[in-house]
Design an enzyme around this catalytic site. Structure first.
Site, short mmCIF file in Angstrom:
data_model
loop_
_atom_site.label_atom_id
_atom_site.label_comp_id
_atom_site.label_asym_id
_atom_site.label_seq_id
_atom_site.Cartn_x
_atom_site.Cartn_y
_atom_site.Cartn_z
CD1 TRP A 146 -2.67 1.79 0.47
CD2 TRP A 146 -2.02 2.01 2.64
NE1 TRP A 146 -3.24 2.82 1.30
CE2 TRP A 146 -3.03 2.84 2.48
CE3 TRP A 146 -1.24 1.77 3.98
CZ2 TRP A 146 -3.29 3.80 3.39
CZ3 TRP A 146 -1.86 2.67 5.00
CH2 TRP A 146 -2.95 3.71 4.66
CG ASP A 229 -2.07 -2.60 7.61
OD1 ASP A 229 -3.27 -2.48 8.00
OD2 ASP A 229 -1.65 -1.83 6.73
CE LYS A 265 -10.13 0.00 1.37
NZ LYS A 265 -9.24 0.98 2.12
#
Length: 416
Positions: A146, A229, A265
């Site tokens: 990311w 993560d 999300k």
């Protein structure tokens, strides 16, 4: 001379910022702006990492709406949360990740603070590593990762290094390279792992590969700090328990590790900034010490987190009926993404592409790492008004029943 220090406006003196350069635009937000200005009727946005329904519209989960109404009906006050956030949220968040049977939770060896979504959790752990591993310590990130990871940890004072992850030849995981690079990490380093739905590749290790990774890191248990993560639990496969496999494996095999959780999300709470940072420790006493230091880091950074979104998540996870509805809602989002992967692959074949597109359906989560080159991506934008990031990452949430054929034909054209 005061004029060399500032400008005079009436009686107000302000510093002169003539030497401040113009910063570059954010690459993804720049695509969003370009898309908005594009007047073509066939334009498609495949750049932003936010879920859209099959009509291409933002989606609020029905279970989340019910939970929010419950929160509003409770008429709770708007007082500050503690530095570590809401205790009930923190407890439910770590149990959501580590599971009902977690030994670490039973032994109270997990320190948890509420954070400003996953980004905030990453920044807090970066500051923690800079203090207790030392400024300039190395953190190993997958290549690619990311985009914000690099800036977050660099700005926290860590040295960002990379380990091999994506294999451009197989369009899959380079496990051998990953293990070699992690094994070579010097003592006092940290290693970041994506818990599921790796962003941007959508390539996750298999369960057997996770066991191999765990074994490799077990050898370096006293030398390397592990950081997971987790931004897509439940959203990746549609099964929150399956998506937590790596976390629960590492805990069961005795690893100490840090964990960032985002509820953007999987709960659709993008703008509420709901997240958590947990650290699985060796003892309950160690967990208390770690928690005290996390709060010391947070206090001058943002003092305490917002409460509304955390109350919504807690309302879902503390109510068995609402949680069951949320799991169904989340699976519905995941299933639509999986369906669009299958349809896109099928439409690419119908469009006459002779390339092997099996990686489209082999990958998981919101993103497809297409393997397209930057010139091919630029052709998609310039000739077909299809917007995606320069590395070829497709946000599958932007693919709909209405546009999938058009997108497939365009991709087939630029990759022929």
């Amino acid at each position: 001379d005061y004029k060399t220090f500032g400008l005079i406006t009436g009686a107000t003196m302000a510093p002169c910022w003539e030497s401040v350069p113009q910063g570059p635009p954010d690459p993804i937000l720049g695509l969003v702006d370009a898309f908005k200005k594009d007047s073509d009727m066939n334009k498609v946005s495949l750049s932003v990492g936010a879920y859209r329904d099959d009509a291409g519209q933002p989606y609020v989960l029905p279970s989340v709406l019910k939970a929010e109404q419950n929160v509003l009906n409770a008429s709770m006050n708007k007082e500050y949360a503690g530095i570590g956030g809401l205790d009930d949220f923190a407890s439910l968040a770590r149990k959501f990740a580590l599971g009902e049977k977690s030994v670490a939770l039973e032994q109270q060896r997990v320190a948890t603070v509420q954070t400003l979504s996953g980004t905030g959790a990453c920044r807090v752990i970066g500051e923690f590593y800079a203090r207790f591993l030392g400024k300039g310590s190395a953190i190993y990130l997958p290549e690619p990762t990311w985009g914000n990871h690099v800036a977050i940890f660099r700005d926290a004072g860590l040295e960002v290094r990379r380990y091999r992850y994506w294999d451009p030849n197989s369009l899959g995981l380079d496990l051998e390279g990953m293990l070699a690079d992690i094994s070579a990490a010097p003592s006092g380093s940290a290693v970041l792992l994506h818990a599921c739905a790796h962003n941007p590749t959508g390539v996750d290790p298999s369960e057997e590969q996770w066991r191999t990774i765990s074994a490799a890191l077990k050898v370096k248990a006293n030398d390397v700090a592990i950081f997971f993560d987790s931004a897509y639990q439940g959203f990746a496969s549609g099964d929150a328990e399956r998506d937590a496999f790596a976390l629960r494996l590492f805990e069961s095999e005795g690893h100490s590790f840090a964990l960032a959780q985002s509820f953007a999300k999987n709960f659709g709470l993008y703008g509420e900034r709901v997240g958590a940072l947990s650290m699985v420790c060796e003892t309950d006493e160690e967990a208390r010490r770690v928690l005290s230091q996390l709060k010391i880091i947070i206090r001058p950074m943002y003092s305490n987190p917002p409460v509304h979104g955390a109350r919504i998540v807690a309302a879902v996870l503390s109510n068995p009926e609402l949680e069951a509805e949320w799991r169904a809602d989340c699976k519905g989002m995941a299933d639509r993404i999986l369906k669009m992967r299958a349809v896109l692959r099928d439409e690419l074949g119908k469009a006459g592409s002779s390339k092997d597109w099996s990686h489209v359906t082999n990958q998981i989560g919101m993103f497809c790492f297409s393997g397209m080159t930057k010139p091919q991506v630029e052709r998609l934008r310039d000739e077909f008004h299809i917007y995606l990031t320069g590395d070829g990452r497709i946000s599958m949430a932007g693919i709909t029943t209405a546009n999938v054929s058009y997108v497939a034909k365009a991709i087939a054209t630029v990759t022929s």
